[in-house]
Every structure is written in C-alpha cells, then in structure tokens.
Design a protein around this motif. Structure first.
Motif, short mmCIF file in Angstrom:
data_model
loop_
_atom_site.label_atom_id
_atom_site.label_comp_id
_atom_site.label_asym_id
_atom_site.label_seq_id
_atom_site.Cartn_x
_atom_site.Cartn_y
_atom_site.Cartn_z
N ARG A 84 29.36 56.28 62.79
CA ARG A 84 28.16 56.58 61.88
C ARG A 84 27.28 56.78 60.85
O ARG A 84 27.51 57.63 60.06
CB ARG A 84 27.45 57.79 63.15
CG ARG A 84 27.63 58.10 64.74
CD ARG A 84 27.40 59.05 64.66
NE ARG A 84 25.48 58.89 64.45
CZ ARG A 84 25.19 60.36 64.51
NH1 ARG A 84 25.86 61.81 65.65
NH2 ARG A 84 23.93 60.42 64.00
N LEU A 85 26.85 55.84 60.58
CA LEU A 85 25.86 55.93 58.89
C LEU A 85 24.79 57.15 58.24
O LEU A 85 23.97 56.48 57.58
CB LEU A 85 25.73 54.44 58.26
CG LEU A 85 26.46 53.21 58.25
CD1 LEU A 85 25.85 52.07 58.17
CD2 LEU A 85 27.80 53.77 57.64
N VAL A 86 25.73 57.74 58.77
CA VAL A 86 24.50 59.04 58.45
C VAL A 86 25.02 60.03 57.17
O VAL A 86 26.24 60.72 57.42
CB VAL A 86 24.57 60.59 59.62
CG1 VAL A 86 23.54 61.75 59.23
CG2 VAL A 86 24.54 59.72 60.29
N PRO A 87 23.87 59.89 56.23
CA PRO A 87 24.78 60.55 54.65
C PRO A 87 25.15 62.05 55.08
O PRO A 87 24.55 62.92 55.69
CB PRO A 87 24.07 60.54 54.09
CG PRO A 87 23.37 60.11 54.93
CD PRO A 87 23.24 59.72 56.28
N ASP A 88 26.20 62.80 54.17
CA ASP A 88 26.76 64.15 54.07
C ASP A 88 26.91 64.52 53.18
O ASP A 88 27.76 63.68 52.52
CB ASP A 88 27.03 64.56 55.71
CG ASP A 88 28.55 64.24 55.87
OD1 ASP A 88 28.89 63.06 54.70
OD2 ASP A 88 29.23 64.27 56.11
N GLY A 89 26.74 65.69 52.14
CA GLY A 89 27.32 66.21 50.87
C GLY A 89 27.36 65.71 50.20
O GLY A 89 25.73 64.97 49.95
N PHE A 90 27.75 65.07 49.04
CA PHE A 90 27.55 64.11 47.92
C PHE A 90 26.90 63.11 48.25
O PHE A 90 25.61 62.81 47.31
CB PHE A 90 28.78 64.16 46.91
CG PHE A 90 28.71 63.50 45.39
CD1 PHE A 90 27.55 64.39 45.12
CD2 PHE A 90 29.01 62.07 45.62
CE1 PHE A 90 27.31 63.66 43.47
CE2 PHE A 90 28.10 61.82 44.39
CZ PHE A 90 27.92 62.45 43.47
N MET A 91 27.30 62.64 49.57
CA MET A 91 26.62 61.43 48.94
C MET A 91 24.88 61.85 49.89
O MET A 91 23.90 60.75 49.61
CB MET A 91 27.64 60.68 51.05
CG MET A 91 26.12 59.11 51.19
SD MET A 91 26.98 57.79 49.79
CE MET A 91 25.46 57.22 49.76
N ASN A 92 24.69 62.68 50.58
CA ASN A 92 22.85 62.67 50.38
C ASN A 92 22.04 62.79 48.96
O ASN A 92 21.73 62.16 48.29
CB ASN A 92 22.53 64.37 50.93
CG ASN A 92 22.61 64.12 52.81
OD1 ASN A 92 21.77 63.26 53.28
ND2 ASN A 92 23.67 65.22 53.50
N ALA A 93 23.09 63.91 47.86
CA ALA A 93 22.42 63.49 46.48
C ALA A 93 22.99 61.91 45.77
O ALA A 93 21.50 61.74 45.52
CB ALA A 93 23.08 64.87 45.58
N LEU A 94 23.64 61.25 46.07
CA LEU A 94 23.26 59.87 46.17
C LEU A 94 22.72 59.36 46.32
O LEU A 94 22.15 58.61 45.67
CB LEU A 94 24.86 59.84 45.65
CG LEU A 94 25.22 58.19 45.53
CD1 LEU A 94 25.40 58.24 43.50
CD2 LEU A 94 26.45 57.44 45.78
N GLU A 95 22.08 59.26 47.15
CA GLU A 95 21.33 59.04 48.27
C GLU A 95 19.65 58.75 47.76
O GLU A 95 19.16 58.00 47.55
CB GLU A 95 21.17 59.07 49.93
CG GLU A 95 20.28 57.90 50.45
CD GLU A 95 20.51 57.72 52.43
OE1 GLU A 95 21.17 56.80 52.66
OE2 GLU A 95 20.63 59.75 52.70
N PHE A 96 19.95 60.34 47.47
CA PHE A 96 18.50 60.24 47.14
C PHE A 96 18.07 60.07 45.70
O PHE A 96 16.94 59.55 45.29
CB PHE A 96 18.49 61.97 47.25
CG PHE A 96 17.28 62.67 46.34
CD1 PHE A 96 15.73 62.99 46.93
CD2 PHE A 96 17.27 63.18 45.02
CE1 PHE A 96 14.72 62.92 46.13
CE2 PHE A 96 16.17 63.57 44.22
CZ PHE A 96 15.17 63.91 44.75
N ILE A 97 19.55 60.17 44.32
CA ILE A 97 19.31 60.05 43.37
C ILE A 97 18.34 57.94 43.41
O ILE A 97 18.07 57.83 42.83
CB ILE A 97 20.86 59.83 42.42
CG1 ILE A 97 20.92 61.59 42.72
CG2 ILE A 97 20.76 59.20 41.33
CD1 ILE A 97 21.69 61.57 41.69
N VAL A 98 20.19 56.99 44.04
CA VAL A 98 19.45 56.16 44.17
C VAL A 98 17.87 55.70 44.88
O VAL A 98 17.14 54.64 44.01
CB VAL A 98 20.22 54.99 45.70
CG1 VAL A 98 19.91 53.73 45.30
CG2 VAL A 98 21.84 55.42 44.66
N GLU A 99 17.08 56.23 45.77
CA GLU A 99 16.23 56.78 46.00
C GLU A 99 14.96 56.61 45.42
O GLU A 99 13.82 55.10 44.68
CB GLU A 99 16.10 56.30 47.34
CG GLU A 99 16.56 55.88 48.72
CD GLU A 99 16.61 56.60 49.90
OE1 GLU A 99 15.68 57.59 49.93
OE2 GLU A 99 16.64 56.40 50.83
#
Length: 321
Positions: free
Chosen positions: A91-106
């Motif tokens: 399931r492509l649900v971001p968690d942990g550091f990936m959440n922060a990385l996704e926020f920065i990218v967007e």
C-alpha cells in the motif's frame, strides 16, 4: 581559493593561545586568526587527504570538499533508501520520513515551481529546484552540528594524535559547505545555464536572446539596454552566490566572535575566573540565541535560493509576464 594561515579551531588551539599570552603578555590569543581558521576552507598546508595535481590543479581533499561529499552522499542515500522502501510497500501510504519528504516535494512543486515556470514546464524544472532545496538545506543543517569541534575535543582529551595526523588535518578550517563561495558559485552557475536552457526550450535559441530586451523600442535605446541586460545575466548568479555564502558565514563569525570574549577577558585580566564569568553570563547566552537564529536562517536561505532560481528560470520562459 587562497586561504590565510590556519589556526587549530579546537580547545587545544585556544588553550595554547591563552597560555602563550600569559607568558609573553602580547601576541596572545588572536580572535581574528581563530575565527578565520574556523570559517575558511582548509589551506594547502592542512588537507585531509593529499592527492596528486592534475594539469596543475590540486585535487587534495580539503575539509569543505569533505563536507560537500558528505552532504551529497547523505542526501542521496537517505532519499534513495526512503523512496525505494516506499515503492516496495503493497500500500503506497507514506509514513515516517516519507511523509516529510512528500510534503517537501509537493511544496516545492506547487508553491515555488508551478507559479513561476507554469504548468507546461513544471515537471521539467521541479526536480532541479527540489535538488537545490534538499542539498542546500542539508548542508546548512549539517553545518550547525559541531562535528569537528567535538572531534577536536576528543582528540585533545583522549586520542592525543600527532600534529600531522588525519584527525588534526580534519579539525582545520570551517564546517559548512554552503559557507564556501566556491560551492555557492557552482550552484549559481547551474542556475545560470538552466536559465539559458529554459529560454531556449520555450522559445528557441535565437528568440531566447532576442527576448532579453523588449521589442518595439527606438534603436538608440538598445545601445544602452543591451549591455545592461547582458550584465544582468551575470548579476543574478552572482547575487545567489554571495547571498547564500555570506549569510551562512556571517552566523558562524558572530558565534565565534562572541565565544572569543572568554579568552580575551581571561587574557586581559590575567584571570581564568574573569573569562569564565564572561562566558557564563554573556558569551554562552548570546551564542545560544544566535544558534537559535541560525536554525531559522538555514531554512530561509535554502528557500530563498530555490525560490530565486525558479523565478529566474520562469522569467526566461514567461517573457511577457
């Protein structure tokens, strides 16, 4: 880049300076020399790793080169590992550091790149602007961590390595890669060529250069306008270079200057208690405050560099806006 004589930016250096001042009265602790030793690149006398010269260019690893490689490697491994782990999930649900990385990218894509370059070219230039932001922010943050000061303290109290050991070579010079004008100039040079490429992709090579000046003006105006616009092409990357490096260097200089009060007062009054008192009630509180301000500066400077790069690229694409 020519460098002044380096002082050891460790407790050993400052202790030696104070002792020397006590013995000779004059020529003791030199705050300017210690500060320059901290914020400048390693001189040719103190490289971390000696490498042979190629075509007359010294490729020895100085501490700023080491920090540059350290930041680039850390950013590459951290982001690559995080994204690969995310893509391997069922399931492509971001968690942990990936959440922060996704926020920065967007945030970079939608708030910086899209409004400046337009929807047509957002996927073309978002990766470059995002790389700028991640690299500069990481370099700024790592520069706040007293890696080499702690290493110097450990060497002084525990290791006691020789004068020309690898540890002694590492603790010479500054610690923030983006405080080196060579690094910021290289980043700004990338922006310079990105502007030309963006204009060429959007309008063609010839038309891009024609777009430097407005159309339909009287020909005598172009005699003055064309040199100004050409000069402006080089002013933009120069401004990016100076702004980032100067802001990152200024904070470190301020902190070291304030901490130097400890040794200056101890030397002036001939008493370590005077230095300790100034340190406890003046130097340490002020240094802590400036360090708190530096935390904001590292984020702001990464944002400003990426924002201005996106603006300059967008100006080459959206000429009539």
């Amino acid at each position: 880049m020519p460098q002044p004589h380096q002082a050891e930016p460790t407790e050993h250096a400052t202790d030696h300076a104070v002792d020397h001042g006590a013995e000779h009265g004059e020529g003791g602790f030199d705050a300017g020399e210690v500060i320059i030793g901290h914020v400048t690149n390693s001189s040719p006398d103190h490289p971390i790793l000696h490498l042979p010269a190629v075509f007359g260019i010294d490729f020895s690893i100085s501490k700023h080169v080491f920090m540059l490689l350290l930041v680039a490697t850390a950013v590459f491994l951290l982001i690559t590992t995080t994204v690969r782990r995310y893509l391997q999930q069922e399931r492509l649900v971001p968690d942990g550091f990936m959440n922060a990385l996704e926020f920065i990218v967007e945030f970079i894509r939608d708030s910086i790149v899209l409004p400046n370059v337009g929807a047509k070219y957002v996927r073309t230039w978002a990766p470059l602007i995002l790389t700028f932001f991640c690299f500069i922010l990481s370099a700024n943050v790592i520069g706040l961590i007293p890696i080499f000061e702690v290493l110097g303290l450990i060497d002084h109290t525990v290791l006691h390595t020789g004068e020309h050991s690898l540890v002694k070579n590492i603790v010479h010079g500054g610690t923030t890669a983006t405080a080196n004008f060579n690094v910021t100039a290289a980043l700004a040079t990338i922006t310079f060529f990105a502007i030309i490429i963006a204009g060429t992709l959007a309008h063609g090579f010839i038309q891009h250069w024609k777009n430097l000046v407005p159309h339909g003006l009287a020909w005598p105006v172009y005699i003055l306008l064309i040199p100004i616009e050409i000069m402006g092409m080089f002013v933009k990357p120069f401004a990016l270079t100076m702004r980032l490096a100067a802001n990152m260097t200024g904070g470190h200089i301020a902190i070291f200057a304030i901490l130097s009060f400890v040794f200056l007062f101890a030397q002036a009054f001939g008493s370590n208690l005077a230095g300790i008192g100034v340190g406890l009630f003046v130097s340490v509180p002020l240094a802590v405050g400036i360090n708190g301000l530096e935390i904001i500066v590292v984020l702001v400077q990464a944002y400003v560099f990426t924002l201005l790069s996106a603006v300059f690229i967008g100006m080459a694409i959206n000429v009539h806006h």
